[in-house]
Design a protein around this motif. Structure first.
Motif, mmCIF file in Angstrom:
data_model
loop_
_atom_site.group_PDB
_atom_site.id
_atom_site.type_symbol
_atom_site.label_atom_id
_atom_site.label_comp_id
_atom_site.label_asym_id
_atom_site.label_seq_id
_atom_site.Cartn_x
_atom_site.Cartn_y
_atom_site.Cartn_z
ATOM 1 N N THR A 282 0.842 -1.191 0.000
ATOM 2 C CA THR A 282 0.000 0.000 0.000
ATOM 3 C C THR A 282 0.877 1.241 0.000
ATOM 4 O OG1 THR A 282 -1.714 -1.145 1.265
ATOM 5 C CG2 THR A 282 -1.837 1.249 1.193
ATOM 6 N N ALA A 283 0.596 2.149 -0.917
ATOM 7 C CA ALA A 283 1.314 3.418 -0.980
ATOM 8 C C ALA A 283 0.318 4.556 -0.867
ATOM 9 C CB ALA A 283 2.100 3.526 -2.289
ATOM 10 N N SER A 284 0.583 5.456 0.049
ATOM 11 C CA SER A 284 -0.251 6.640 0.236
ATOM 12 C C SER A 284 0.678 7.843 0.353
ATOM 13 C CB SER A 284 -1.118 6.498 1.499
ATOM 14 O OG SER A 284 -1.905 7.645 1.703
ATOM 15 N N LEU A 285 1.288 8.190 -0.776
ATOM 16 C CA LEU A 285 2.310 9.233 -0.790
ATOM 17 C C LEU A 285 1.740 10.633 -0.968
ATOM 18 C CD1 LEU A 285 4.994 7.465 -3.022
ATOM 19 C CD2 LEU A 285 4.755 7.419 -0.531
ATOM 20 N N GLY A 286 0.434 10.717 -1.265
ATOM 21 C CA GLY A 286 -0.158 12.025 -1.499
ATOM 22 C C GLY A 286 -0.079 12.457 -2.945
ATOM 23 N N LEU B 18 2.223 0.833 -8.941
ATOM 24 C CA LEU B 18 2.556 0.516 -7.559
ATOM 25 C C LEU B 18 2.844 1.745 -6.719
ATOM 26 C CD1 LEU B 18 4.842 -2.575 -8.213
ATOM 27 C CD2 LEU B 18 2.476 -2.589 -7.451
ATOM 28 N N LEU B 19 2.780 2.940 -7.320
ATOM 29 C CA LEU B 19 3.061 4.162 -6.574
ATOM 30 C C LEU B 19 1.859 4.692 -5.812
ATOM 31 C CD1 LEU B 19 5.327 6.146 -9.052
ATOM 32 C CD2 LEU B 19 5.981 5.179 -6.852
ATOM 33 N N SER B 20 0.697 4.111 -6.016
ATOM 34 C CA SER B 20 -0.483 4.569 -5.298
ATOM 35 C C SER B 20 -1.453 3.410 -5.111
ATOM 36 C CB SER B 20 -1.170 5.711 -6.066
ATOM 37 O OG SER B 20 -1.635 5.261 -7.326
ATOM 38 N N PRO C 76 0.868 4.797 7.901
ATOM 39 C CA PRO C 76 2.060 4.613 7.064
ATOM 40 C C PRO C 76 1.866 5.162 5.658
ATOM 41 C CG PRO C 76 0.936 2.516 7.434
ATOM 42 C CD PRO C 76 0.284 3.508 8.336
ATOM 43 N N ALA C 77 2.892 5.831 5.154
ATOM 44 C CA ALA C 77 2.860 6.325 3.780
ATOM 45 C C ALA C 77 3.184 5.207 2.805
ATOM 46 C CB ALA C 77 3.849 7.475 3.615
ATOM 47 N N PHE C 78 3.921 4.209 3.282
ATOM 48 C CA PHE C 78 4.260 3.046 2.464
ATOM 49 C C PHE C 78 4.264 1.818 3.364
ATOM 50 C CE2 PHE C 78 7.324 -0.053 0.866
ATOM 51 C CZ PHE C 78 6.912 -0.207 -0.451
ATOM 52 N N ILE D 253 8.256 18.750 -6.709
ATOM 53 C CA ILE D 253 7.149 17.856 -6.395
ATOM 54 C C ILE D 253 7.373 17.320 -4.995
ATOM 55 C CG2 ILE D 253 5.879 15.782 -7.073
ATOM 56 C CD1 ILE D 253 7.268 16.137 -9.874
ATOM 57 N N LYS D 254 6.441 17.546 -4.082
ATOM 58 C CA LYS D 254 6.590 17.085 -2.705
ATOM 59 C C LYS D 254 5.438 16.164 -2.342
ATOM 60 C CE LYS D 254 7.207 18.595 2.099
ATOM 61 N NZ LYS D 254 6.194 17.695 2.637
ATOM 62 N N THR D 255 5.780 14.974 -1.876
ATOM 63 C CA THR D 255 4.790 14.041 -1.349
ATOM 64 C C THR D 255 5.059 13.883 0.142
ATOM 65 O OG1 THR D 255 6.073 11.993 -1.616
ATOM 66 C CG2 THR D 255 4.925 12.825 -3.565
ATOM 67 N N LYS D 256 4.278 13.033 0.785
ATOM 68 C CA LYS D 256 4.474 12.816 2.215
ATOM 69 C C LYS D 256 5.888 12.321 2.529
ATOM 70 C CE LYS D 256 -0.329 11.420 3.110
ATOM 71 N NZ LYS D 256 -1.186 10.286 3.547
ATOM 72 N N LEU D 257 6.441 11.531 1.617
ATOM 73 C CA LEU D 257 7.673 10.820 1.925
ATOM 74 C C LEU D 257 8.824 11.148 0.990
ATOM 75 C CD1 LEU D 257 8.143 8.802 4.201
ATOM 76 C CD2 LEU D 257 7.726 6.954 2.583
ATOM 77 N N VAL D 258 8.540 11.722 -0.150
ATOM 78 C CA VAL D 258 9.571 11.962 -1.159
ATOM 79 C C VAL D 258 9.428 13.362 -1.741
ATOM 80 C CG1 VAL D 258 10.474 11.231 -3.402
ATOM 81 C CG2 VAL D 258 9.682 9.525 -1.775
ATOM 82 N N THR D 259 10.559 14.020 -1.967
ATOM 83 C CA THR D 259 10.587 15.295 -2.675
ATOM 84 C C THR D 259 11.422 15.115 -3.930
ATOM 85 O OG1 THR D 259 10.498 16.475 -0.570
ATOM 86 C CG2 THR D 259 11.091 17.750 -2.508
#
Length: 364
Positions: A64-68, A84-86, A228-230, A333-339
Motif C-alpha cells: 500500500t502506498a499513500s504518498l499524497g 505501484l506508486l499509489s 504509514p505512507a508506504f 514535487i513534494k509528497t508525504k515521503l519523497v521530494t
C-alpha cells in the motif's frame, strides 16, 4: 532507469537507515521472549541473508502506498511500476528453494506469473495470452544497482527489509516495541527513527516473525502522519514447502509462446535503451543515510505524449511548484515521503528530504 520520476522517487523511499548506540525499549507484556535491539538486528540480518534464501513458504503480500500523489491512471496491469506508486496491490508468492519460485500479480481482468522451476523459467501473461520462456543471466553477468533502496519492483517484505538492514549505522535510533501480530503470527517490531531533521521519515517499523525472524511487514511513516505512507506485508503466510504443482507450468493450448532473455521482459521504447544505460552510468548519490539524494539526467523530449507513462508524468508535473535559485529554476514535487526536483537544465533530484534540503543539494 527508463521509468524516470517514479523509479527515482520510489528508490529513495527507504533512503538509508542507521542505528547508533542501540537501546531496547520493550514495553507491555510481550508474548515472545524479550530480545534486545542488538539481538534482533543480528537475527533479522541473518534471516534475510541466509544462504539458500528464506525457509520454504507461501503467502499473500499486500503493498500500500499513500504518498499524497494525484490519482494515477491505470498503467496496464499490477506489474507496472507506475501502478505501484499509489493505492493497494496484492502479490502472491510461493517459495520452495532458490530454484523453485513463483510470483503472481493479479490484475483487474488478468494475471501475470513468474515461475522458476529448476532450469525452466516462464513468464505468463494471461491478459495477452503469452507464455515467455526466459533465459536468466549468469551470476557473473548480474549487475548491482547503484542505489540499494526500495523500488516499486521490490514486492516482498524481505526485499524491502534487507534494504533497510543493509544501511544501519549511527544515524538512526533503534528500539523494540511490544510484540504484535502480523498474518496471524506473533512478531517482534524493530522501530528505526531518523536523527536527521531534514528527513521526511518519522520512523520505519520492521515486523519480524517470532520464530524464524523473517520480515513479515515493513511500514514507513512520514513526519506528521499517523498512518504509514508506504507499507508492504503479508496478509497470509505459511512456513511449509508449497506443493510441487505450484511450480509446474505448461503453456495453455492456443497461447503465444516465445523466448527472451530476462532483460527483455521489460524492454525500453525503441532507441531509449542506450539513453537508459547512459543515465544509469551518470546517476550520482549526494549525502548519505536518511538525507541521501539521487541525482540523474532526465529529459522528457522524445517521449510519446500519448503513452500512459507520459500522461502520468504530466499529471504529476501539473501539481508541481515552480522554484528557482542561484542554481537555476525548475519544478518541485513534494509528497508525504519523497521530494523531487526537475530542473530546467535537465537534472532530476529525488530524496526523502525536505524541499529546502533538495534545493541545497541542487546548488552543489
Amino acid at each position: 532507469m527508463r521509468w524516470g520520476v517514479p523509479i527515482a522517487a520510489a528508490a529513495v523511499i527507504g533512503a538509508a537507515v542507521g542505528a547508533g548506540p542501540v537501546i531496547a525499549a520493550v514495553s507491555g507484556e510481550p508474548v515472545l521472549p524479550e530480545r534486545t535491539a542488538e539481538q534482533l538486528l543480528a537475527d533479522a540480518a541473518a534471516a534475510v541473508k541466509k544462504a539458500g534464501g528464506p525457509p520454504p513458504m507461501s503467502g499473500t503480500v499486500q503493498q500500500t502506498a499513500s504518498l499524497g500523489l494525484p490519482a494515477l491512471p491505470a498503467q496496464g496491469g499490477a506489474a507496472s511500476p507506475l501502478a505501484l506508486l499509489s493505492g493497494s496491490h496484492e502479490v502472491k508468492v510461493w517459495y520452495g528453494a532458490q530454484d523453485r519460485l513463483r510470483i503472481a500479480l493479479p490484475g483487474q481482468m488478468s494475471e501475470t506469473n513468474l515461475i522458476v522451476n529448476g532450469d525452466q523459467t516462464w513468464y505468463w501473461d494471461s491478459g495477452t495470452n503469452t507464455a515467455t520462456k526466459v533465459k536468466l543471466p549468469a551470476k557473473s553477468e548480474q549487475r548491482k544497482e547503484p542505489l540499494a533502496t526500495p523500488s516499486p519492483t521490490d514486492l516482498t517484505p524481505q526485499q524491502v527489509a534487507e534494504t533497510f538492514l543493509d544501511r544501519v549505522n549511527e544515524d538512526t535510533g533503534v528500539s523494540v516495541t511490544n510484540t504484535a501480530e502480523v498474518a496471524g503470527r506473533s512478531v517482534y517490531q524493530l522501530v528505526l527513527t531518523p536523527k536527521a531533521q531534514s528527513s521526511l521519515v518519522k520512523e520505519v517499523r520492521l515486523a519480524l516473525d517470532g520464530e524464524n525472524y523473517q520480515p513479515l511487514q515493513v511500514q514507513v511513516f512520514a513526519k506528521g502522519s499517523a498512518e504509514p505512507a508506504f507499507q508492504v506485508g503479508f496478509t497470509q503466510v505459511t512456513f511449509s514447502p508449497p506443493a510441487e504443482e505450484n511450480f509446474a507450468f505448461t503453456p495453455p493450448a492456443g497461447a503465444k509462446v516465445e523466448e527472451k532473455d530476462f532483460g527483455q521482459l521489460s524492454e525500453p521504447p525503441a532507441g531509449h535503451d542506450k539513453e537508459a544505460e547512459k543515465a544509469a552510468e551518470q546517476l550520482k548519490v549526494i549525502g548519505k543515510g536518511w538525507t541521501s539524494v539521487a541525482v540523474l539526467p532526465f529529459k522528457q523530449d522524445g517521449q510519446d505524449a500519448n503513452s500512459r507513462e507520459a500522461q502520468t508524468a504530466k499529471l504529476i508535473l501539473d501539481q508541481a511548484t515552480p522554484v528557482s535559485g542561484a542554481w537555476g529554476s525548475g519544478k518541485m514535487i513534494k509528497t508525504k515521503l519523497v521530494t523531487a526536483l526537475l530542473t530546467d537544465d535537465g537534472r532530476l533530484l529525488a530524496g526523502a528530504v525536505t524541499p529546502d534540503e533538495l534545493v541545497k543539494v541542487a546548488g552543489q
